[in-house]
Design an enzyme around this catalytic site. Structure first.
Site, short mmCIF file in Angstrom:
data_model
loop_
_atom_site.label_atom_id
_atom_site.label_comp_id
_atom_site.label_asym_id
_atom_site.label_seq_id
_atom_site.Cartn_x
_atom_site.Cartn_y
_atom_site.Cartn_z
N TYR A 142 0.91 -1.16 0.16
CA TYR A 142 0.03 0.10 0.03
C TYR A 142 1.02 1.25 -0.23
O TYR A 142 0.47 2.46 -0.36
CB TYR A 142 -0.97 0.17 1.22
CG TYR A 142 -2.39 -0.61 1.06
CD1 TYR A 142 -2.29 -2.02 0.68
CD2 TYR A 142 -3.19 0.05 1.23
CE1 TYR A 142 -3.58 -2.52 0.33
CE2 TYR A 142 -4.57 -0.34 1.13
CZ TYR A 142 -4.73 -1.82 0.73
OH TYR A 142 -5.93 -2.32 0.52
N ASP A 152 -12.41 -8.58 4.38
CA ASP A 152 -13.81 -8.39 3.91
C ASP A 152 -14.31 -10.04 3.92
O ASP A 152 -15.71 -9.91 4.26
CB ASP A 152 -13.66 -8.16 2.24
CG ASP A 152 -13.80 -6.35 2.27
OD1 ASP A 152 -13.71 -5.63 3.37
OD2 ASP A 152 -14.56 -5.99 1.21
N LYS A 173 2.75 -15.48 2.35
CA LYS A 173 2.83 -16.05 1.02
C LYS A 173 4.32 -16.47 0.91
O LYS A 173 4.84 -15.96 -0.01
CB LYS A 173 2.15 -15.26 -0.23
CG LYS A 173 2.20 -16.10 -1.51
CD LYS A 173 0.94 -17.14 -1.55
CE LYS A 173 1.07 -17.90 -2.68
NZ LYS A 173 0.31 -19.21 -2.77
N ASP A 195 -3.60 -18.20 0.74
CA ASP A 195 -4.60 -18.81 -0.25
C ASP A 195 -5.36 -19.93 0.58
O ASP A 195 -6.45 -20.00 0.43
CB ASP A 195 -4.07 -19.49 -1.75
CG ASP A 195 -3.03 -20.25 -1.34
OD1 ASP A 195 -2.42 -20.24 -0.21
OD2 ASP A 195 -2.32 -20.80 -2.34
N ASP A 234 -6.53 -6.76 4.04
CA ASP A 234 -7.53 -6.06 3.51
C ASP A 234 -8.60 -7.18 3.06
O ASP A 234 -9.61 -6.84 3.10
CB ASP A 234 -7.13 -5.20 2.33
CG ASP A 234 -8.09 -4.41 1.63
OD1 ASP A 234 -9.08 -3.87 2.13
OD2 ASP A 234 -8.00 -4.53 0.46
C1 IPM Z 1 -10.47 -1.00 4.15
C2 IPM Z 1 -10.48 -0.47 2.64
C3 IPM Z 1 -9.63 0.59 2.32
C4 IPM Z 1 -8.36 -0.28 2.12
C5 IPM Z 1 -9.84 1.40 0.93
C6 IPM Z 1 -11.05 1.92 1.01
C7 IPM Z 1 -8.71 2.08 0.40
O1 IPM Z 1 -10.73 -1.26 1.65
O2 IPM Z 1 -10.23 -0.20 4.94
O3 IPM Z 1 -10.28 -2.03 4.37
O4 IPM Z 1 -7.91 -1.09 0.96
O5 IPM Z 1 -7.57 -0.44 3.18
MG MG Z 2 -10.98 -3.40 2.53
#
Ligand code: IPM
Ligand code: MG
Length: 354
Positions: A140, A250, A190, A222, A246
Site C-alpha cells: 500500500y 472483507d 505467502k 490462499d 484487506d
Molecule cells: C479498508 C478499505 C481501504 C483499504 C480502501 C477504501 C482504500 O478497503 O479499510 O479495508 O484498502 O484499506
Molecule cells: Mg478493505
C-alpha cells in the site's frame, strides 16, 4: 475530560456517527467518563469545503485527541477526481499521519443472526475471530509507478516492502492480543513465493520465543482464505500484512451475516481510530436505512482500547445483543418474523438497553 474527534465523512457516515455519539452520551451519563466531542471533516465533504480530502488542522486535532471516531468516506461524485484529491486519500492520510499501524477487525457470529450468514449455520457456529492487519506498510505504501514504457510496452508496478521493526511491532501486538484471548495465533503470508513474506515468517517465529503460552501456526494466504469459509471457528487471532488483511477481513466480515455490524480499531502510537468496516453507501444515505451497529460497536472498541473502559464497552455490546435478541432489525439484516426499524429508532432502542 476525554476528547473524542468525530469524523462523520460522507454518505451514511454522517448518520451513523451521530447515532454512535448518542450512544456514547448515554454511556457517559451512566459511567461518568467525561466525554467531550469535536467534529472534523474528511473525504468528499472536506474536499467540498476546503479543496482537500483531509486538512492539516483536522489531522492535528486527531493527534491531540484521546480517540477518533470515523464514519466512512467516498461517493460517485468524487470518483473522477485525481488520486490525491479522492476521498480515500483521507483514510491513508489519517493512517500514515497518526501512525495507525495495527488494524483490528473482529468477526463474531451472533446466534441471533446465524441464519443471515451466507454460509451454513453449522459451519459458522461459534466463530469468534480477530484479524490483526498491518496498516501502514507493505504494498500500500511502497514505491510505485503508474505508467512507464519498457521495450515499447506500457507497464505499471507496486512494491511490497517490510522491515524487521515493522513486522516486530505488529507481531508483538498480535501475540499480546492472543495471550489475552484464547491463546491461538495464526500468521498468514505467502512465504512459498514472496521474499517479504519469508522475512515476515522468520520475524514471527523469532517473536514466538517470547510467548511460549501462545500456540502459533502459519498459513499461506490462499489456504487461509479457504479455511475461513470451511471452518472459521478454528481461528482465534490472525495476524497478516496490509494487503492480505484487506482481502481476508472483507471475507471474514460477511461470515457473521452483515458487514453492517462489524467494527474496527486502528491502533496507533499517538491515538487510535475507530470505524465500521463498511463504506459510505451513498445509495441509502439520508434515508434512515443504514445499520448504525458497526459504528456503535466501534465506539465500544474506543472505550475499551483508548479509554480503558471495558465496563462501558461491555454495556454497549450487551445492549446490541439485547436489541437483536428482542427482534429489532435494520433493513440490511431484516427477514420475515422480525421487527423492522430505521437507523434512528434502533439507536434509541440500544440507548434504552444501556
Ligand atoms: C479498508 C478499505 C481501504 C483499504 C480502501 C477504501 C482504500 O478497503 O479499510 O479495508 O484498502 O484499506
Ligand atoms: Mg478493505
Amino acid at each position: 475530560m476525554k476528547k473524542i474527534i468525530v469524523i462523520p465523512g460522507d454518505g451514511i457516515g454522517q448518520e451513523i456517527t451521530a447515532c454512535a455519539v448518542k450512544v456514547l452520551e448515554k454511556i457517559d451519563q451512566k459511567f461518568n467518563i467525561g466525554l467531550e466531542f469535536e467534529t472534523r471533516d474528511a473525504g468528499g465533504t472536506s474536499y467540498e469545503k476546503f479543496g482537500t480530502p483531509l486538512t492539516d488542522e483536522a489531522l492535528s486535532a486527531c493527534k491531540n485527541a484521546d480517540g477518533v471516531l470515523f464514519g466512512a468516506v467516498g461517493g460517485k461524485k468524487w470518483d473522477s477526481l485525481p488520486v490525491h484529491l479522492r476521498p480515500e486519500k483521507a483514510i491513508f492520510g489519517l493512517r500514515k499521519g497518526l501512525g495507525l499501524f495495527a488494524n483490528l477487525r473482529p468477526t463474531k457470529v451472533y446466534p441471533e443472526l446465524i441464519n443471515s450468514s451466507p454460509l451454513k449455520p453449522e459451519l459458522v457456529k461459534g466463530a469468534d475471530l480477530l484479524i490483526v492487519r498491518e496498516l501502514v506498510g507493505g504494498i500500500y505504501f511502497g514505491p510505485r509507478c503508474e505508467s512507464e514504457t519498457k521495450d515499447g510496452v506500457e507497464q505499471a508496478w507496486d512494491t511490497e516492502i517490510y522491515s524487521v521493526p515493522e513486522i516486530e511491532r505488529i507481531t508483538k501486538l498480535a501475540f499480546e492480543t492472543a495471550k489475552k484471548s484464547r491463546g491461538k495465533l495464526t500468521s498468514v503470508d505467502k512465504a512459498n513465493v514472496l521474499a517479504a513474506s519469508r522475512l515476515w515468517r522468520k520475524v514471527v517465529n523469532d517473536m514466538a520465543k517470547n510467548y511460549p503460552e501462545v500456540e502459533l501456526n502459519h498459513l499461506y494466504v490462499d489456504n487461509a482464505a479457504m479455511q475461513l469459509v470451511l471452518n472459521p471457528a478454528q481461528f482465534d487471532i490472525i495476524v497478516t500484512n496490509n494487503i492480505f488483511g484487506d482481502i481476508l477481513s472483507d471475507e471474514a466480515a460477511v461470515i457473521g451475516g452483515s458487514i453492517g455490524l462489524m467494527p474496527s480499531a486502528s491502533i496507533g502510537e499517538l491515538t487510535s481510530l475507530y470505524e465500521p468496516i463498511h463504506g459510505s453507501a451513498p445509495d441509502i444515505s439520508g434515508k434512515d436505512k443504514a445499520n448504525p451497529m458497526g459504528t456503535i460497536l466501534s465506539a465500544a472498541m474506543l472505550l475499551r482500547y483508548s479509554l480503558n473502559r471495558a465496563d462501558a464497552a461491555q454495556a454497549i455490546e450487551s445492549a446490541i445483543e439485547k436489541t437483536l435478541d428482542d427482534g429489532w432489525r435494520t433493513p440490511d439484516i431484516f427477514s420475515d418474523g422480525f421487527k423492522k426499524v430505521g437507523t434512528n429508532r434502533v439507536t434509541e432502542i440500544i440507548c434504552d438497553f444501556i
